[in-house]
Design an enzyme around this catalytic site. Sequence first.
Site, short mmCIF file in Angstrom:
data_model
loop_
_atom_site.label_atom_id
_atom_site.label_comp_id
_atom_site.label_asym_id
_atom_site.label_seq_id
_atom_site.Cartn_x
_atom_site.Cartn_y
_atom_site.Cartn_z
N CYS A 33 0.81 -1.23 0.00
CA CYS A 33 0.00 0.00 0.00
C CYS A 33 0.84 1.28 0.00
O CYS A 33 0.30 2.37 -0.18
CB CYS A 33 -0.93 0.01 1.21
SG CYS A 33 0.00 0.01 2.76
N ASP A 35 2.28 2.59 2.58
CA ASP A 35 2.26 3.27 3.89
C ASP A 35 3.59 3.08 4.63
O ASP A 35 4.36 2.18 4.31
CB ASP A 35 1.09 2.76 4.73
CG ASP A 35 -0.24 3.24 4.16
OD1 ASP A 35 -0.24 4.29 3.51
OD2 ASP A 35 -1.24 2.54 4.36
N CYS A 58 -2.99 2.49 8.05
CA CYS A 58 -4.43 2.43 8.29
C CYS A 58 -4.73 1.95 9.73
O CYS A 58 -3.83 1.75 10.52
CB CYS A 58 -5.06 1.47 7.30
SG CYS A 58 -4.43 -0.19 7.56
N CYS A 102 -0.70 -5.19 6.57
CA CYS A 102 -0.49 -4.03 7.44
C CYS A 102 0.24 -4.43 8.73
O CYS A 102 1.00 -3.64 9.29
CB CYS A 102 -1.83 -3.39 7.79
SG CYS A 102 -2.92 -3.19 6.37
FE1 FES Z 1 -1.35 0.45 4.36
FE2 FES Z 1 -2.83 -0.81 6.12
S1 FES Z 1 -3.39 -0.24 4.10
S2 FES Z 1 -0.83 -0.13 6.35
#
Ligand code: FES
Length: 128
Positions: A33, A35, A58, A102
């Site tokens: 993702c 992140d 998230c 995640c």
């Molecule tokens: Fe990126 Fe959960 S969607 S850490």
Amino acid sequence: MYNEKVMEVFKNPQHMGEVENYNAIGTVGNEVCGDIMQITMRIEDNVIKDAKFKTFGCAAAVASSSTATGMIIGKTIEEALKLTNKQVIEELEGLPPQKIHCSVLAEDAIRLAIDSYLKGEVPSKEEK
Ligand code: FES
């Protein structure tokens, strides 16, 4: 999408922020993702005295990082290195399949932080 336990931890996360005078730091990006997660720790005499996280992830990333940091505080480096995202997911009583990635952020950031400590890569307080 999330169970009650995950929502409870997400709404009231523990160990958020940055450890003052940390001597271990790990920052990772999630391939799935994009992140980001950063974990800082204070390690003394081979024991993790404190650990905190910051994330742009998230709800699942927040809940799993809060849980993972809580699980390693007070543990030795060797014990912390054995922590897996599966154990964190068990502690959270499950994550949706599409959110499993995640929980890997915290595991990876913990390993990187310990690695930075063992390699002596973290600047001393005066240098920060
Ligand atoms: Fe990126 Fe959960 S969607 S850490």
